[in-house]
Write an enzyme that holds these catalytic residues in place. Structure first.
Site, PDB file in Angstrom:
ATOM      1  N   HIS A  77       0.825  -1.204   0.000  1.00 58.58           N
ATOM      2  CA  HIS A  77       0.000   0.000   0.000  1.00 58.58           C
ATOM      3  C   HIS A  77       0.867   1.265   0.000  1.00 58.58           C
ATOM      4  CE1 HIS A  77       0.945   1.021   4.173  1.00 58.58           C
ATOM      5  NE2 HIS A  77       0.860  -0.277   4.424  1.00 58.58           N
ATOM      6  N   GLU A 178      -2.135  -7.158   7.276  1.00 57.68           N
ATOM      7  CA  GLU A 178      -0.897  -6.952   8.021  1.00 57.68           C
ATOM      8  C   GLU A 178      -0.931  -7.749   9.329  1.00 57.68           C
ATOM      9  OE1 GLU A 178       2.079  -6.662   8.041  1.00 57.68           O
ATOM     10  OE2 GLU A 178       2.541  -4.544   7.663  1.00 57.68           O
TER      11      GLU A 178
END
Length: 286
Positions: A77, A178
């Site tokens: 990201h 994550e």
């Protein structure tokens, strides 16, 4: 009807089974740009991607039974507000205190922060890299997956559109998120909230409405992240017929995934993309 059990053996092809195709395979290559020219493909000729696709096709056509070769474009990201917060404080202060809060009174980074303006631009830069290589027939992802965290979905949305992937469909996978727990930026929104903002995105089967993983009491261990990565590849190699796959995720998860498949260490910066060819061997037991 026989129950299908299988074992998946994974190898990254970087300097292993075949010579490296990408600069990132070279242990001497330093971390330079977030998105390397040609995504790091060493071949600079005008027909570079046609040559590449033909070689992958030959690998699969000549592979032993149960062996598959797939090309993964792994994207991190763009910069999120938690990345800005992290840069403000010493590492120990960030980990031991600040990242466990929702912000510092100036910046809000949790739960589930969005991209900053820079992060949005980093995703657009990745889009530009795809657009440039489309001129040279880069193989477009046949399947696209993303983390359920907002910063990853925003990055995926800005990176890929109909000009890059016609008939675009992206599936949200819980297991490509994550490291979870304790750190507020890694707590996701509900499925309902995600769908309201990104109605065009699909969810994997059995995706829960509320976050089933994040807890304020426990931070996920490295080995558990590696195991999540194994499960993701396990499903993809078993179920997906696609040869080219995109995963938009996070630095921690993608680093663990690369280590699992035997790739050299590669620290993906925000907005970074790394391609890797993965060989999977499925052994069926009846």
């Amino acid at each position: 009807m026989n129950k299908r059990d299988y074992k998946l053996e994974i190898d990254a092809l970087a300097n292993k089974t075949v010579p490296g195709f990408f600069l990132q395979d070279d242990p001497e290559q330093e971390y330079i740009e977030k998105v390397l020219p040609r995504f790091g493909l060493i071949d600079q000729s005008p027909d570079r991607w046609t040559t590449f696709v033909n070689e992958i096709k030959e690998f699969n056509e000549t592979a032993a039974p149960g062996v598959q070769y797939k090309v993964f474009f792994l994207g991190r990201h763009g910069e999120g507000y938690h990345n800005v917060g992290e840069a403000r404080y010493p590492a120990d202060g960030w980990v031991d205190y600040w990242v466990q809060r929702n912000g510092d009174g100036d910046i809000v980074w949790g739960p589930d922060p969005r991209l900053t303006e820079l992060g949005q631009q980093q995703a657009r830069d990745a889009h530009s890299a795809w657009k440039e290589e489309r001129r040279f027939d880069i193989p477009i992802p046949e399947k696209l997956y993303t983390s359920p965290l907002t910063r990853a979905i925003q990055t995926n949305q800005l990176t890929f559109d109909e000009s890059i992937v016609p008939g675009l469909e992206v599936t949200i996978l819980e297991n490509v998120r994550e490291y979870f727990g304790v750190f507020t930026p890694d707590k996701r929104r509900s499925r309902t909230e995600i769908h309201e903002e990104f109605p065009e995105y699909l969810f994997e089967d059995d995706f829960k409405d509320e976050d089933p993983l994040w807890t304020s009491e426990y931070r996920e261990a490295h080995d558990d992240v590696v195991e999540r990565g194994r499960k993701v590849l396990d499903v993809i190699f078993d179920k997906d017929k696609a040869d080219v796959i995109s995963i938009t995720s996070h630095g921690g998860f993608l680093g663990a995934l690369l280590r699992f498949v035997g790739h050299r260490s590669w620290r993906l910066l925000t907005g970074g993309v790394i391609p890797v060819i993965i060989k999977g061997s499925i052994i069926e037991e009846k």
